[in-house]
Design a protein around this motif. Structure first.
Motif, short mmCIF file in Angstrom:
data_model
loop_
_atom_site.label_atom_id
_atom_site.label_comp_id
_atom_site.label_asym_id
_atom_site.label_seq_id
_atom_site.Cartn_x
_atom_site.Cartn_y
_atom_site.Cartn_z
N GLU A 12 3.19 -1.95 -4.85
CA GLU A 12 2.33 -0.83 -5.20
C GLU A 12 2.60 -0.34 -6.61
O GLU A 12 1.68 0.07 -7.33
CB GLU A 12 2.50 0.30 -4.18
CG GLU A 12 1.70 1.56 -4.48
CD GLU A 12 0.18 1.40 -4.33
OE1 GLU A 12 -0.52 2.41 -4.40
OE2 GLU A 12 -0.31 0.25 -4.17
N ARG A 34 0.79 -2.65 -8.85
CA ARG A 34 -0.66 -2.46 -8.71
C ARG A 34 -1.13 -1.23 -9.47
O ARG A 34 -2.12 -1.28 -10.21
CB ARG A 34 -1.03 -2.34 -7.23
CG ARG A 34 -2.54 -2.31 -6.98
CD ARG A 34 -2.87 -1.98 -5.54
NE ARG A 34 -2.64 -0.56 -5.26
CZ ARG A 34 -3.54 0.40 -5.51
NH1 ARG A 34 -4.70 0.12 -6.07
NH2 ARG A 34 -3.26 1.66 -5.20
N THR A 35 -0.42 -0.11 -9.30
CA THR A 35 -0.88 1.13 -9.92
C THR A 35 -0.55 1.21 -11.40
O THR A 35 -1.33 1.74 -12.19
CB THR A 35 -0.28 2.35 -9.20
OG1 THR A 35 1.16 2.24 -9.19
CG2 THR A 35 -0.79 2.43 -7.76
N ARG A 83 -1.15 -1.29 4.20
CA ARG A 83 -1.57 0.01 3.66
C ARG A 83 -0.87 1.17 4.34
O ARG A 83 -0.94 2.32 3.88
CB ARG A 83 -3.08 0.18 3.81
CG ARG A 83 -3.92 -0.74 2.92
CD ARG A 83 -5.37 -0.32 2.92
NE ARG A 83 -5.93 -0.34 4.25
CZ ARG A 83 -6.69 -1.32 4.73
NH1 ARG A 83 -6.97 -2.39 3.99
NH2 ARG A 83 -7.17 -1.27 5.97
N ARG A 91 6.77 2.13 -1.18
CA ARG A 91 5.42 2.69 -1.17
C ARG A 91 4.47 1.69 -0.54
O ARG A 91 4.44 0.52 -0.92
CB ARG A 91 4.98 3.02 -2.59
CG ARG A 91 5.83 4.09 -3.26
CD ARG A 91 5.64 4.09 -4.77
NE ARG A 91 4.26 4.31 -5.15
CZ ARG A 91 3.79 4.13 -6.39
NH1 ARG A 91 4.61 3.70 -7.35
NH2 ARG A 91 2.52 4.35 -6.66
N ARG A 92 3.72 2.13 0.44
CA ARG A 92 2.69 1.30 1.02
C ARG A 92 1.63 1.00 -0.04
O ARG A 92 1.46 1.76 -1.00
CB ARG A 92 2.08 1.98 2.24
CG ARG A 92 3.04 1.99 3.43
CD ARG A 92 3.18 0.60 4.02
NE ARG A 92 4.38 0.45 4.85
CZ ARG A 92 4.67 -0.69 5.46
NH1 ARG A 92 3.88 -1.74 5.35
NH2 ARG A 92 5.77 -0.79 6.17
N VAL A 93 0.93 -0.10 0.13
CA VAL A 93 -0.01 -0.56 -0.89
C VAL A 93 -1.37 0.09 -0.65
O VAL A 93 -1.99 -0.12 0.39
CB VAL A 93 -0.13 -2.10 -0.87
CG1 VAL A 93 -1.07 -2.57 -1.98
CG2 VAL A 93 1.25 -2.73 -1.05
N GLY A 94 -1.81 0.88 -1.61
CA GLY A 94 -3.02 1.67 -1.42
C GLY A 94 -4.29 0.86 -1.34
O GLY A 94 -5.27 1.28 -0.69
#
Length: 234
Positions: free
Chosen positions: A71, A74-75, A92, A125-128
């Protein structure tokens, strides 16, 4: 550890993930624990590359010790994260893993695994947002990874085959060293949702043409998937 030209295993025998390096970019297979991002950055520097070269992360499944820094990339970097449709909700954080039978454990091995989790820990952190894949997909990423459905450990567990490199990553479809007992032989992984499905999925792994098999936990298997499956079933 370089397993094949362009394929590097990062982490260790307790928690590992793959770096696939080709001229036009880099693919990650799994993302370890959050603190493994430091190992990633160190390896990239040694290769003369950076996180800007990462084109995508392919998750073998949605458990926390495989999605670690996904995550964050990704962010912060816009790196897409790919996971099988059947594990998208778990990745997620919409669904929690179901309870499984309590696995056997031995104190030294269990403590070593806990020590790794602490050393490489932090808040997972879970992947949004994920890009969903299915069995047979060839992903538009460096190394042209092929998705091989391996349900059992989780509904959406996959193997990631890198045909040009003759390497296949299997996540927790099996292990070559049990993280809680230390038993160092090929076997199904602990915390598996459906042991019967996981055992049946080994037939799919045995059919893959490769020279190296990389589990998420335990040493890499330097041999064919067929021989590894035979060792699991022996």
């Amino acid at each position: 550890m370089q397993l094949a030209p362009g394929v590097h295993r990062l982490g260790d025998d307790r928690v590992a993930f793959l770096l696939v390096v080709v001229d036009d970019g880099i693919t990650l297979v799994d993302a370890g624990l959050p603190g493994h991002r430091r190992d990633l950055r160190r390896a990239l520097r040694e290769l003369g590359r950076s996180e800007a070269d990462v084109r995508g992360i392919v998750l073998t499944h949605g458990d926390s010790d495989h999605i670690g820094f996904a995550e964050a990339l990704r962010t912060e970097r816009g790196v897409p994260v790919y996971v099988h449709t059947a594990d998208a909700r778990r990745t997620r954080g919409d669904d929690a893993p179901p309870p499984t039978a309590r696995p056997a454990w031995r104190l030294p091995a269990a403590l070593a695994f806990v020590a790794t989790a602490i050393a490489k820990g932090g808040r997972t952190r879970r992947v949004g947002e994920v890009r969903e894949v299915v069995d047979g997909d060839v992903l538009p990423l460096p190394g042209s990874p092929v998705v091989v459905g391996m349900p059992g450990h989780s509904p959406g567990s996959i193997a990631v085959h890198l045909p040009a490199h003759r390497v296949v990553a299997v996540g927790d479809a099996l292990t070559t060293r049990h993280v809680l007992t230390g038993h160092a032989h090929p076997q199904l992984a602990p915390f598996t949702d459906d042991l019967a499905a996981a055992e049946a999925s080994l037939d799919r792994l045995a059919a893959i043409d490769a020279d190296v098999v990389v589990p998420g936990h335990g040493p890499a298997w330097l041999g064919t998937p067929r021989d590894l499956v035979a060792a699991v079933r022996a």
